[in-house]
Design an enzyme around this catalytic site. Structure first.
Site, PDB file in Angstrom:
ATOM      1  N   CYS A  20       0.833  -1.210   0.000  1.00 58.16           N
ATOM      2  CA  CYS A  20       0.000   0.000   0.000  1.00 58.16           C
ATOM      3  C   CYS A  20       0.869   1.262   0.000  1.00 58.16           C
ATOM      4  O   CYS A  20       1.453   1.594  -1.021  1.00 58.16           O
ATOM      5  CB  CYS A  20      -0.971  -0.038   1.166  1.00 58.16           C
ATOM      6  SG  CYS A  20      -2.301   1.160   1.033  1.00 58.16           S
ATOM      7  N   HIS A  38      -3.132  -5.494   1.574  1.00 59.32           N
ATOM      8  CA  HIS A  38      -2.429  -5.665   2.848  1.00 59.32           C
ATOM      9  C   HIS A  38      -2.355  -7.120   3.307  1.00 59.32           C
ATOM     10  O   HIS A  38      -3.125  -7.523   4.186  1.00 59.32           O
ATOM     11  CB  HIS A  38      -3.140  -4.857   3.936  1.00 59.32           C
ATOM     12  CG  HIS A  38      -3.069  -3.385   3.734  1.00 59.32           C
ATOM     13  ND1 HIS A  38      -1.947  -2.659   4.033  1.00 59.32           N
ATOM     14  CD2 HIS A  38      -3.979  -2.505   3.241  1.00 59.32           C
ATOM     15  CE1 HIS A  38      -2.158  -1.380   3.753  1.00 59.32           C
ATOM     16  NE2 HIS A  38      -3.383  -1.265   3.266  1.00 59.32           N
ATOM     17  N   GLU A  96      -0.474  -8.283   5.389  1.00 60.33           N
ATOM     18  CA  GLU A  96      -0.161  -8.280   6.829  1.00 60.33           C
ATOM     19  C   GLU A  96      -1.420  -8.163   7.685  1.00 60.33           C
ATOM     20  O   GLU A  96      -1.352  -8.382   8.897  1.00 60.33           O
ATOM     21  CB  GLU A  96       0.832  -7.151   7.151  1.00 60.33           C
ATOM     22  CG  GLU A  96       0.267  -5.729   7.135  1.00 60.33           C
ATOM     23  CD  GLU A  96       0.135  -5.104   5.744  1.00 60.33           C
ATOM     24  OE1 GLU A  96       0.232  -5.842   4.743  1.00 60.33           O
ATOM     25  OE2 GLU A  96      -0.092  -3.879   5.668  1.00 60.33           O
TER      26      GLU A  96
END
Lengths: 197, 295
Positions: free
Chosen positions: A77, A174, A176
């Site tokens: 991002c 994302h 994560e």
């Protein structure tokens, strides 16, 4: 493998946790000397203007570029924005990847979304090829890739959301924020093969 | 799978992107640009900073949509705006404007003295204030995707921010040592949903991002809140009520990143000009304390 996570601002802890889950050593990086002895670096999600300003103020831009010329870097991002050569506005960037990125390309937070993607490149770490559930938060878009940058993933309508160029990886979503660690495994392998070059 | 918007993962996710950052109160588009240039991760658009709300008195309401839109078009970072506690129609209006985060805030005059907004009803995320763990978990139960400890807004006195952060973080530490059979009666005692109490114990932290707010005025204040264990800071009156807002804003951003590095904190704290004058919380009559609003 020892992977750094740029910890100026953003969701760096989530990356640290994911790296540890896949068996890599993780270290937070806030100053240039903390890049030493790392095999790869992740630039997390966050606000790209904030990360860029702090990187510039603490003289990280040149050390990060030098690191990227030898080692693997992955941006998620804001990190993908930071890696790009062109984001169509003035802000501090690493200008490594030959990609053009548009910030906030999907609109504001109310347009943030989740969707399943088909990402053949992840077959390298998991041959089952199950769909990848991706989370997009005020996400940018990779408008185009140039030179030897390759497209890794697109939305069903063809818009580019992940790209790789040699030892650089950019995802506008994302990984994560999920417990699906395939991208972290993929990046650890990228870092290993870059180190062994 | 179809594309899904407004899920809890994307609401909470935006707050995760703000971590390690500073969210600044701004009252004009010019302020918003100064904040963005200084490295703010988001701005809170409002008509008056809390110090002026205190001074002005009267009923404090949601800001004019025209002002909020002007600020939204001035910057590329997320824009938050405040609604009164319980005022779900002000929240509907902010959702229609496309504001990135709604702060259901005790700084404005409450519209409902019993109920907060049912935040699950909205596609845009909410941040809410708290003074202790029970209040934080009630707000999360109502759908808040981000929490901030309240402090005492508009004072420039960090003492309440410290009190509330220590309360929340200390209660989580105690919860972690509690055997599971005690959780139900603990949940009853603090007035919090059992499932979220359980989740908090398992995570060892709030299930959503937790910032500090209310009285932060210096880089050292911001770094102290970070060292206490919050995920980021809100600075309200502390920046634009100081002598040199741009410089102070940039210094607080740097201090929030390098909160554990005293040499850098010393460097960024140098020559910042006058801080906001401030008002000692102990000098404020109890009826005028803002943090007690919220149920």
């Amino acid at each position: 493998m020892k992977i750094g996570v740029l910890a100026l601002q953003g969701d760096f802890i989530e990356h640290v946790h994911a790296l540890r889950r896949v068996g890599a050593e993780a270290r937070e990086v806030r100053l240039p000397d903390q890049l030493e002895a790392l095999d790869g670096l992740i630039i997390p999600g966050g606000e790209s203007t904030t990360i860029g300003k702090l990187a510039s103020d603490f003289e990280l831009l040149e050390p990060l570029r030098a690191f990227g010329r030898q080692k693997a870097i992955w941006g998620t991002c804001a990190g993908a924005i930071f890696l790009a050569k062109d984001v169509r506005r003035e802000q501090p960037l690493l200008e490594l990847m030959d990609i053009t990125v548009a910030r906030n390309a999907f609109g504001r937070q109310v347009n943030s979304f989740e969707v399943d993607l088909n990402i053949p490149a992840l077959g390298a770490v998991d041959p089952r090829g199950t769909p990848y559930h991706a989370i997009f938060i005020r996400a940018p878009l990779i408008e185009s890739v140039q030179k030897d940058a390759e497209i890794l993933a697109t939305l069903p309508d063809g818009r580019i959301v992940a790209a790789r160029q040699g030892c650089w990886l950019a995802t506008v979503f994302h990984p994560e924020l999920t417990l699906d660690d395939r991208f972290h495994q993929y990046f650890v392998e990228m870092s290993r093969s870059t180190r062994n070059l | 799978m179809e594309t899904q918007v407004g899920t809890f993962a994307v609401k909470k996710g935006l707050a995760q992107m703000l971590k390690g950052g500073v969210i600044m109160d701004v009252v004009t588009a010019d302020h918003a640009r100064i904040a963005e240039d200084a490295g703010a991760v988001a701005v809170m658009a409002l008509e008056r900073v809390p110090a002026d709300i205190r001074a002005y008195g009267g009923v404090a309401r949601m800001s004019d949509p025209g002002l909020i839109e002007e600020i939204m078009s001035a910057v590329s970072i997320p824009v938050m705006a405040k609604v009164r506690i319980g005022h779900f129609v002000e929240a509907q209006i902010l959702e229609a404007l496309g504001v990135d985060y709604v702060d259901e805030s005790e700084v404005l005059t409450p519209a409902d003295e019993e109920h907060h907004i049912n935040k699950h009803d909205f596609k845009i995320p909410f941040v809410c204030g708290c003074r202790n763990l029970g209040e934080a978990l009630r707000r999360i139960g109502e759908g808040a995707a981000m929490i901030r400890t309240k402090g005492e807004a508009g004072t420039g006195d960090v003492v309440e921010a410290v009190r509330h952060a220590r309360a929340v973080l200390g209660e989580i530490r105690r919860l972690q040592n509690m055997p599971d059979e005690e959780l139900m009666s603990y949940a009853k005692n603090i007035g919090a949903p059992y499932e979220i109490v359980k989740e908090t114990k398992e995570l060892g932290r709030l299930p959503v991002v937790n910032f500090a707010a209310g009285g932060i005025a210096t880089p050292a204040d911001a770094a102290m809140m970070m060292q206490l264990g919050v995920d980021g800071v809100f600075v309200g009156s502390g920046i634009f009520k100081s002598g040199d807002p741009a410089r102070r804003a940039a210094a607080i951003v740097k201090a929030t990143t390098h909160f554990n590095d005293p040499a850098i904190l010393a460097e960024v704290s140098r020559n910042l000009g006058e801080p906001m004058v401030g008002r000692q919380v102990t000098d404020i009559p109890e009826a005028e304390l803002i943090a007690q609003r919220g149920w």
